[in-house]
Motif scaffolding. Structure first.
Motif, PDB file in Angstrom:
ATOM      1  N   GLU A 162      -7.696  -2.315   6.563  1.00 40.33           N
ATOM      2  CA  GLU A 162      -8.239  -0.955   6.514  1.00 40.33           C
ATOM      3  C   GLU A 162      -8.845  -0.576   7.868  1.00 40.33           C
ATOM      4  O   GLU A 162      -9.898   0.047   7.956  1.00 40.33           O
ATOM      5  CB  GLU A 162      -9.257  -0.805   5.387  1.00 40.33           C
ATOM      6  CG  GLU A 162      -8.647  -1.045   4.005  1.00 40.33           C
ATOM      7  CD  GLU A 162      -9.633  -0.849   2.878  1.00 40.33           C
ATOM      8  OE1 GLU A 162     -10.793  -1.333   2.994  1.00 40.33           O
ATOM      9  OE2 GLU A 162      -9.266  -0.203   1.882  1.00 40.33           O
ATOM     10  N   VAL A 163      -8.126  -0.978   8.927  1.00 41.64           N
ATOM     11  CA  VAL A 163      -8.457  -0.627  10.311  1.00 41.64           C
ATOM     12  C   VAL A 163      -7.208   0.027  10.874  1.00 41.64           C
ATOM     13  O   VAL A 163      -6.164  -0.619  11.004  1.00 41.64           O
ATOM     14  CB  VAL A 163      -8.846  -1.871  11.136  1.00 41.64           C
ATOM     15  CG1 VAL A 163      -9.057  -1.508  12.600  1.00 41.64           C
ATOM     16  CG2 VAL A 163     -10.094  -2.534  10.555  1.00 41.64           C
ATOM     17  N   SER A 164      -7.282   1.309  11.184  1.00 45.16           N
ATOM     18  CA  SER A 164      -6.076   2.102  11.445  1.00 45.16           C
ATOM     19  C   SER A 164      -5.250   1.610  12.626  1.00 45.16           C
ATOM     20  O   SER A 164      -4.044   1.858  12.683  1.00 45.16           O
ATOM     21  CB  SER A 164      -6.449   3.571  11.666  1.00 45.16           C
ATOM     22  OG  SER A 164      -7.281   3.706  12.806  1.00 45.16           O
ATOM     23  N   HIS A 203     -15.758  -8.659   8.746  1.00 46.27           N
ATOM     24  CA  HIS A 203     -14.845  -8.141   7.742  1.00 46.27           C
ATOM     25  C   HIS A 203     -14.617  -9.176   6.646  1.00 46.27           C
ATOM     26  O   HIS A 203     -14.448 -10.370   6.949  1.00 46.27           O
ATOM     27  CB  HIS A 203     -13.516  -7.789   8.417  1.00 46.27           C
ATOM     28  CG  HIS A 203     -12.623  -6.926   7.614  1.00 46.27           C
ATOM     29  ND1 HIS A 203     -11.944  -7.392   6.506  1.00 46.27           N
ATOM     30  CD2 HIS A 203     -12.270  -5.614   7.739  1.00 46.27           C
ATOM     31  CE1 HIS A 203     -11.227  -6.423   5.991  1.00 46.27           C
ATOM     32  NE2 HIS A 203     -11.403  -5.332   6.716  1.00 46.27           N
ATOM     33  N   ASN A 236      -2.752  -2.991   9.600  1.00 48.52           N
ATOM     34  CA  ASN A 236      -3.657  -1.834   9.529  1.00 48.52           C
ATOM     35  C   ASN A 236      -4.142  -1.628   8.101  1.00 48.52           C
ATOM     36  O   ASN A 236      -5.346  -1.438   7.844  1.00 48.52           O
ATOM     37  CB  ASN A 236      -2.953  -0.558   9.996  1.00 48.52           C
ATOM     38  CG  ASN A 236      -2.347  -0.670  11.376  1.00 48.52           C
ATOM     39  OD1 ASN A 236      -2.665  -1.574  12.139  1.00 48.52           O
ATOM     40  ND2 ASN A 236      -1.469   0.261  11.702  1.00 48.52           N
ATOM     41  N   ASP A 237      -3.189  -1.658   7.170  1.00 48.35           N
ATOM     42  CA  ASP A 237      -3.530  -1.398   5.772  1.00 48.35           C
ATOM     43  C   ASP A 237      -4.295  -2.564   5.158  1.00 48.35           C
ATOM     44  O   ASP A 237      -5.202  -2.357   4.352  1.00 48.35           O
ATOM     45  CB  ASP A 237      -2.259  -1.116   4.978  1.00 48.35           C
ATOM     46  CG  ASP A 237      -1.603   0.211   5.347  1.00 48.35           C
ATOM     47  OD1 ASP A 237      -2.019   0.819   6.361  1.00 48.35           O
ATOM     48  OD2 ASP A 237      -0.687   0.638   4.640  1.00 48.35           O
ATOM     49  N   ARG A 238      -3.921  -3.769   5.515  1.00 50.25           N
ATOM     50  CA  ARG A 238      -4.593  -4.943   4.944  1.00 50.25           C
ATOM     51  C   ARG A 238      -6.064  -4.987   5.341  1.00 50.25           C
ATOM     52  O   ARG A 238      -6.929  -5.307   4.524  1.00 50.25           O
ATOM     53  CB  ARG A 238      -3.893  -6.228   5.392  1.00 50.25           C
ATOM     54  CG  ARG A 238      -4.541  -7.508   4.861  1.00 50.25           C
ATOM     55  CD  ARG A 238      -3.588  -8.661   4.984  1.00 50.25           C
ATOM     56  NE  ARG A 238      -4.196  -9.955   4.688  1.00 50.25           N
ATOM     57  CZ  ARG A 238      -4.452 -10.414   3.468  1.00 50.25           C
ATOM     58  NH1 ARG A 238      -4.198  -9.666   2.405  1.00 50.25           N
ATOM     59  NH2 ARG A 238      -4.972 -11.619   3.302  1.00 50.25           N
ATOM     60  N   ARG A 258     -12.045  -9.942   5.002  1.00 56.02           N
ATOM     61  CA  ARG A 258     -10.780 -10.651   5.165  1.00 56.02           C
ATOM     62  C   ARG A 258     -10.921 -11.879   6.064  1.00 56.02           C
ATOM     63  O   ARG A 258     -10.116 -12.807   5.991  1.00 56.02           O
ATOM     64  CB  ARG A 258      -9.727  -9.729   5.764  1.00 56.02           C
ATOM     65  CG  ARG A 258      -9.264  -8.601   4.855  1.00 56.02           C
ATOM     66  CD  ARG A 258      -8.328  -9.119   3.812  1.00 56.02           C
ATOM     67  NE  ARG A 258      -7.770  -8.037   3.008  1.00 56.02           N
ATOM     68  CZ  ARG A 258      -7.247  -8.201   1.803  1.00 56.02           C
ATOM     69  NH1 ARG A 258      -7.203  -9.408   1.269  1.00 56.02           N
ATOM     70  NH2 ARG A 258      -6.759  -7.179   1.146  1.00 56.02           N
ATOM     71  N   THR A 272       0.789  -1.233   0.000  1.00 57.32           N
ATOM     72  CA  THR A 272       0.000   0.000   0.000  1.00 57.32           C
ATOM     73  C   THR A 272       0.819   1.279   0.000  1.00 57.32           C
ATOM     74  O   THR A 272       0.374   2.293  -0.531  1.00 57.32           O
ATOM     75  CB  THR A 272      -0.906   0.019   1.234  1.00 57.32           C
ATOM     76  OG1 THR A 272      -0.086  -0.224   2.397  1.00 57.32           O
ATOM     77  CG2 THR A 272      -1.973  -1.070   1.151  1.00 57.32           C
ATOM     78  N   ARG A 273       1.991   1.261   0.612  1.00 57.87           N
ATOM     79  CA  ARG A 273       2.766   2.495   0.774  1.00 57.87           C
ATOM     80  C   ARG A 273       3.964   2.481  -0.171  1.00 57.87           C
ATOM     81  O   ARG A 273       4.461   1.410  -0.523  1.00 57.87           O
ATOM     82  CB  ARG A 273       3.196   2.666   2.233  1.00 57.87           C
ATOM     83  CG  ARG A 273       2.003   2.553   3.191  1.00 57.87           C
ATOM     84  CD  ARG A 273       2.335   2.956   4.600  1.00 57.87           C
ATOM     85  NE  ARG A 273       1.256   2.571   5.514  1.00 57.87           N
ATOM     86  CZ  ARG A 273       1.197   2.903   6.791  1.00 57.87           C
ATOM     87  NH1 ARG A 273       2.165   3.649   7.339  1.00 57.87           N
ATOM     88  NH2 ARG A 273       0.190   2.512   7.547  1.00 57.87           N
TER      89      ARG A 273
END
Length: 235
Positions: free
Chosen positions: A135-137, A82, A131-133, A84, A22-23
């Motif tokens: 989408e939960v900060s 979720h 967090n990114d996988r 996932r 993601t980054r």
């Protein structure tokens, strides 16, 4: 020795390839998928499995990641239904099981699965990629606080395993250190000097030995922010 644990059922063996994440400049092999049939395992883990950043993932002391599938039900209560969590592999695990968790497994436990001999080397220290996988900060923080981290194995004897094989305890050299106690020392009772001193006497992986010695020497807890939040913007 095996009667000390319930039957551990290996439901899935999983692996994945490293891909851009993601980054900027980041890679990950967290997206694992189940493998059919017999799977070869060497000292660096499951053949064909990859890690995105070998500085902090993989290697002999983190050859295989084990994550109890029972935790998925707990996560559904914590973060909702979720997508996932619909199937194993959400947390980048290599072994998905039912029948055991961090309260029942001890540091240093030795297990036989198929023809592979595995030693519990450390618990997972969750990082920002969760967090990114999801989408939960604060997913990494949540995993750390929940103690539902799973654990890593080093491979003592290479061989073959597959879904359906039992995972059988062979030896328990450190019975006083279940993984839940280790996790509590790392993140809850972080400056319990008596326990840290006892922990330092164990055969720890180098990074944990450095962590414990630093806490004992300085009386301070290491900064977890970069691990659980990721690099600052612009890096």
């Amino acid at each position: 020795m095996s009667e000390e644990l319930p039957t551990i059922e290996l439901r899935h063996v999983l692996a994945g390839t490293s891909r851009p994440f993601t980054r900027p400049g980041s890679f990950t092999g967290i997206d694992k998928v189940p493998l059919p049939g017999p799977v070869e395992v060497g000292t660096l883990g499951i053949m064909g499995d990859e890690q995105g950043d070998r500085r902090i993932h993989g290697g002999p002391d983190k050859a295989i990641h084990h994550y109890p599938f029972e935790h998925y039900h707990a996560w559904k209560r914590l973060i909702g239904e979720h997508p996932r969590l619909a199937q194993p592999g959400a947390f980048g695990e290599n072994l998905s099981t039912v029948g055991v968790d961090e309260t029942q497994v001890c540091l240093g436990d030795i297990f036989r699965c198929g023809s592979v001999l595995l030693e519990v080397s450390q618990t997972r220290q969750p990082c920002w990629k969760l967090n990114d996988r999801f989408e939960v900060s604060d997913m990494a923080w949540r995993m750390q606080a929940s103690a539902m981290t799973g654990w890593y194995y080093r491979v003592l004897e290479s061989g073959v395993l597959q879904a359906g094989d039992p995972i059988v305890l062979q030896d328990r050299p450190i019975p006083r250190w279940p993984l839940r106690k280790v996790i509590a020392l790392l993140y809850e009772r972080s400056l319990d000097f008596d326990e840290l001193s006892q922990f330092a006497q164990l055969p720890l992986v180098p990074s944990w030995r450095a962590l414990v010695e630093r806490r004992l020497a300085t009386g301070q807890i290491e900064n977890w922010a970069r691990r659980v939040l990721g690099p600052p913007s612009g890096e």
